[in-house]
Design an enzyme around this catalytic site. Structure first.
Site, mmCIF file in Angstrom:
data_model
loop_
_atom_site.group_PDB
_atom_site.id
_atom_site.type_symbol
_atom_site.label_atom_id
_atom_site.label_comp_id
_atom_site.label_asym_id
_atom_site.label_seq_id
_atom_site.Cartn_x
_atom_site.Cartn_y
_atom_site.Cartn_z
ATOM 1 N N LEU A 1 0.828 -1.203 0.000
ATOM 2 C CA LEU A 1 0.000 0.000 0.000
ATOM 3 C C LEU A 1 0.868 1.260 0.000
ATOM 4 C CD1 LEU A 1 -2.749 1.464 0.243
ATOM 5 C CD2 LEU A 1 -2.566 1.155 2.733
ATOM 6 N N PRO B 1 6.486 5.934 -1.774
ATOM 7 C CA PRO B 1 7.427 6.971 -1.337
ATOM 8 C C PRO B 1 6.757 8.303 -1.031
ATOM 9 C CG PRO B 1 8.360 5.749 -3.178
ATOM 10 C CD PRO B 1 6.944 5.267 -3.013
ATOM 11 N N ASN C 1 13.960 -2.022 46.249
ATOM 12 C CA ASN C 1 13.875 -0.588 45.998
ATOM 13 C C ASN C 1 12.435 -0.229 45.651
ATOM 14 O OD1 ASN C 1 13.843 1.818 44.097
ATOM 15 N ND2 ASN C 1 15.974 1.900 44.801
ATOM 16 N N GLU D 1 1.046 0.070 9.933
ATOM 17 C CA GLU D 1 -0.389 -0.257 9.977
ATOM 18 C C GLU D 1 -1.223 0.987 10.301
ATOM 19 O OE1 GLU D 1 -0.449 -2.840 8.588
ATOM 20 O OE2 GLU D 1 -0.089 -4.673 9.732
ATOM 21 N N GLU E 1 -0.619 8.621 15.182
ATOM 22 C CA GLU E 1 -1.288 9.898 14.959
ATOM 23 C C GLU E 1 -2.558 9.699 14.120
ATOM 24 O OE1 GLU E 1 2.586 10.440 16.417
ATOM 25 O OE2 GLU E 1 2.005 9.378 14.589
#
Length: 418
Positions: free
Chosen positions: A162, A165, A314, A400, A404
């Site tokens: 899909l 560039p 700790n 995928e 955002e």
């Protein structure tokens, strides 16, 4: 069911040890990890059975080789074909063409378990499964019978094409064209960042057969060896090194019209439906990495001493471990809810898949990164598996659909509902 019988062939294993015997998996069964983070919690007996098969396969066949595959950039074809013998080559493909016919939730459980052995390899297997499902779901009888059996057995491997560039998040602006000439399409253009590119046999290609926008996009199956098909150089990557990544290039590449999935103009819809499941799959791979890293961090703080006592004493690190475990379980619950919604074709499925991908890949990366920090300088050494988990899961926040874009999908759904 047939799938359950296939997935129950593998005998149990005693333990799972990674490079230099430092990496131990599946300790929920063997070392008593707290039941609150047990990935088997809430599963049916059948689901627990094939989950165990997947954990065992990860332990025996993947974890011992994970570092070598990464270092030498090896594509572990034979190991994946062994996985296919267990039904993992077409997990949610229908049984009549060789698939296991399992649900999306079952698939998530399997990919989470496999990823404890090697995230990179499992992530490719998940992409391959998505491609096989697309042919199974949108192909006609001849296409399903021609391609699916070899894909489910992993005699042949598939790639999803899909991204270009110039079109990443804006996928509908893709420029690769397919011009109809007689009984063939002639493709021109290129695809970028293609997992398996050059090494795989079948390419699910989104290309423009019509005008601008998503309605002008169609989906073609292009076979390796097609005239005019070539590949770019193998990319050097931060992680995901057990699967090759190359550009896929079309220069007057001829493809029979009979290789088109669905009708002209349906390609973008096909691509997005594939990605809904792909987002759950990749989130599940992140879960497996986070699960392994919680165990690695716990094991490390129990034995590492500073200031005269083990790090497990700790309180700051205790709290960090608690946060990691909580985020892991929350991520797992959201991913499994989204998988169920997608299986049931619920109206909120797309939004839930985006939520699961966003939340799980972000939080699971944070878990892995915190586990590395808790290892101190040792975590930065390639002798320790935690650094590879960090490198391999980082890209899950990008592919995928970037996280955002996941936020865009979720917000659009909320605003549309209002």
């Amino acid at each position: 069911m047939a799938a359950a019988r296939a997935l129950s062939r593998v005998a149990g294993l005693s333990s799972c040890i990674g490079k230099n015997h430092r990496l131990i998996f599946n300790s929920a069964q063997r070392r008593g990890i707290a039941s609150s983070v047990d990935p088997a919690h809430g599963l049916s007996d059948e689901q627990k059975e094939f989950q165990k098969v997947a954990f065992d396969f990860a332990a025996n066949e993947m974890a011992p080789h994970m570092a070598e595959w990464d270092e030498k950039e090896m594509f572990p074809v034979e190991t994946m074909r062994k996985a296919a013998q267990l039904g993992f080559g077409g997990i949610y493909v229908q049984p009549d063409v060789g698939g296991s016919g399992l649900s999306r939730l079952d698939t998530s459980v399997i990919f989470e378990a496999l990823s404890t052995g090697c995230v990179s390899t499992t992530a490719y297997i998940s992409i391959h499964n998505m491609c096989a499902w697309m042919i199974d779901t949108f192909g006609n009888t001849e296409q399903r019978e021609q391609y699916c059996p070899d894909l489910c057995s992993m005699d042949k491997f598939a790639s999803y094409c899909l991204t270009e560039p110039g079109s990443g998040s804006d996928a509908a602006s893709l420029l690769t064209t397919a011009q109809l000439k007689g009984d063939h399409y002639v493709l021109n253009g290129s695809k970028a960042f293609i997992s398996g590119g050059g090494d795989t046999d079948v390419y699910i290609v989104m290309c423009r057969t019509g005008g601008k926008g998503p309605r002008g996009i169609s989906c073609l199956v292009v076979e390796k060896g097609a005239p005019g098909l070539s590949f770019g150089k193998k990319e050097k990557k931060v992680g995901w090194n057990s699967q090759p990544t190359r550009a896929v290039i079309f220069e007057d590449c001829t493809v029979p019209v009979t290789n088109r999935l669905g009708e002209e103009g349906q390609g973008f819809n096909i691509a997005m439906k594939g990605l809904n499941g792909g987002r759950i799959n990749i989130a599940s791979c992140s879960l497996g990495a986070a699960h392994a890293c919680v165990q690695l961090a716990r094991d490390h703080v129990l034995v590492r001493k500073q200031f005269g006592e083990t790090l497990s004493n700790n309180q700051f690190l205790q709290f960090k471990l608690a946060e990691m475990a909580t985020k892991l379980v929350a991520s797992r619950l959201l991913v499994r809810q989204a998988a169920t919604a997608l299986q049931e074709n619920r109206p909120d499925a797309v939004s839930l898949c985006a939520m699961a991908k966003l939340f799980a890949t972000d939080e699971c990366f944070n878990i892995c990164n915190q586990a590395l920090q808790m290892h101190g300088g040792y975590g930065y050494l390639k002798d320790y598996a935690v650094q590879q988990f960090v490198r391999d899961v980082r890209v899950h926040q990008i592919l995928e659909g970037t996280n955002e874009v996941m936020r865009m999908i979720i917000s659009r759904h909320l605003l549309a509902d209002s």
